[in-house]
Scaffold this motif. Structure first.
Motif, short mmCIF file in Angstrom:
data_model
loop_
_atom_site.label_atom_id
_atom_site.label_comp_id
_atom_site.label_asym_id
_atom_site.label_seq_id
_atom_site.Cartn_x
_atom_site.Cartn_y
_atom_site.Cartn_z
N PHE A 22 3.47 6.25 6.09
CA PHE A 22 3.95 5.65 4.85
C PHE A 22 3.68 6.58 3.67
O PHE A 22 4.55 6.78 2.81
N VAL A 23 2.50 7.14 3.60
CA VAL A 23 2.15 8.04 2.49
C VAL A 23 3.10 9.23 2.43
O VAL A 23 3.51 9.67 1.35
N GLU A 24 3.49 9.72 3.60
CA GLU A 24 4.33 10.91 3.65
C GLU A 24 5.82 10.61 3.46
O GLU A 24 6.59 11.53 3.15
N LEU A 28 4.81 5.41 -3.16
CA LEU A 28 3.54 4.70 -3.24
C LEU A 28 3.68 3.31 -3.84
O LEU A 28 2.88 2.42 -3.55
N SER A 29 4.69 3.11 -4.64
CA SER A 29 4.88 1.81 -5.29
C SER A 29 5.32 0.72 -4.32
O SER A 29 5.29 -0.46 -4.67
N GLU A 30 5.74 1.11 -3.11
CA GLU A 30 6.32 0.14 -2.18
C GLU A 30 5.33 -0.41 -1.16
O GLU A 30 5.66 -1.34 -0.43
N ILE A 49 -3.20 5.00 -3.70
CA ILE A 49 -2.66 3.97 -2.82
C ILE A 49 -3.19 2.61 -3.26
O ILE A 49 -4.40 2.42 -3.40
N ALA A 50 -2.30 1.66 -3.50
CA ALA A 50 -2.73 0.32 -3.88
C ALA A 50 -3.53 -0.32 -2.74
O ALA A 50 -3.30 -0.03 -1.56
N PHE A 51 -4.47 -1.19 -3.11
CA PHE A 51 -5.37 -1.79 -2.12
C PHE A 51 -5.39 -3.31 -2.27
O PHE A 51 -5.33 -3.84 -3.39
N ARG A 52 -5.48 -3.98 -1.13
CA ARG A 52 -5.71 -5.42 -1.12
C ARG A 52 -6.81 -5.75 -0.12
O ARG A 52 -6.86 -5.18 0.98
N HIS A 53 -7.66 -6.68 -0.52
CA HIS A 53 -8.73 -7.13 0.37
C HIS A 53 -8.18 -8.24 1.26
O HIS A 53 -7.76 -9.30 0.76
#
Length: 298
Positions: A22-24, A28-30, A49-53
């Protein structure tokens, strides 16, 4: 704002490989990475990279972490209480209105539910929960990790003799290939309410694995195939790690399952998704052992 993709288990062996693709290849917004440990936030946010717990045991984190997610990579739990954890995540995904759940299952039995391995029974149960939930889902039955071959052999580095209760063909598949193919299939979309199978294009036996170990490392390991009863008896008495009898009973069940063809199914989907041949099992093992002669599954 809706989040197109959420990748759970992003610090794990498979999730890390999915995230890499995904990173490559995806803005990043998706997408965002998720982990059961809130403290892992910084390892992702420091890379943009956005993060969610998302903790399968924490209802509040499920409610907040799955909010406004379109495609959820649901990496299976590896802990005790797996079915309860999976059920909680499925319920939370439905409540949050997730549009498509991509579940990482295992390839025991191929497309069938005939495997005798207890671990596969839990995946089959999770597939049932997904189907009954009404969510749109895809169950990705991932080929047996090539990286896990020492676990299958119950291999100890210091021993020059291995015993097993059976032998059979296994489509061992490199985790980097599985991660890339899983990411690609999510990005491509489709396969609604289906089970798909991602495997290498070839299989390998335990006897051939031992040959590869010896050829690559210079070891002289010998493999002996014995009855299930003798395997459990000898392993229980000769093991120096203090493993209980139940451990060897589990290994025996897995190899009896393998002897019946549980991991022998290969499928062309992975080749089509990757646009190339997946790494052959023998080449994957050579790669691991060339990089580290004393390789053990982490």
């Amino acid at each position: 704002m809706a989040l197109k993709y959420l990748i759970t288990g992003a610090t794990g062996g498979l999730g890390k490989q999915v995230l890499r693709h995904f990173v490559e290849n995806v803005p990043l917004s998706e997408f965002a990475a998720a982990s059961s440990k809130a403290s892992n936030r910084f390892m992702f946010e420091d890379r943009g990279i956005a993060f969610r717990h998302v903790d399968y045991n924490d209802p509040e984190s499920l409610d907040t972490g799955l909010r406004d997610v379109e495609n959820l990579l649901f990496v299976s739990s590896s802990g005790l209480g797996r079915i309860e954890q999976h059920g909680s995540l499925i319920n939370a995904a439905k409540k949050a209105g997730v549009k498509h759940v991509w579940y990482t299952s295992l390839a025991f039995g191929g497309f069938e539910n005939s495997s005798r391995s207890p671990v596969q029974a839990e995946h089959v149960e999770t597939e049932r929960l997904l189907k009954e939930s009404g969510l749109t889902y895809t169950s990705i039955r991932e080929g047996a990790y090539a990286e896990a071959f020492p676990l299958f052999l119950d291999w100890q580095l210091e021993r020059t003799k291995l015993i097993l209760p059976a032998d059979g063909e296994v489509a061992f598949t490199l985790r980097a290939d599985l991660g890339e193919a899983t990411a690609r299939i999510m990005i491509r979309g489709g396969y609604e309410n289906q089970i798909v199978l991602l495997t290498a294009g070839e299989t390998i036996t335990a006897r051939r694995i031992v040959d590869v170990i010896n050829e690559t490392t210079g070891r002289q390991i010998k493999l002996e195939i014995v009855s299930r009863e003798e395997y459990i008896r000898r392993s229980s008495t000769e093991d120096t790690r203090g493993k209980p009898k139940e451990h060897f009973e589990m290994i025996a069940t897995i190899w009896n399952d393998i002897a019946d063809g549980a991991l022998s199914t290969i499928h062309p989907l992975m080749r089509g998704i990757l646009g190339r041949e997946p790494t052959k099992p023998r080449d994957a093992l050579r790669l691991l052992l060339t990089e580290d002669r004393d390789y053990m599954y982490p």
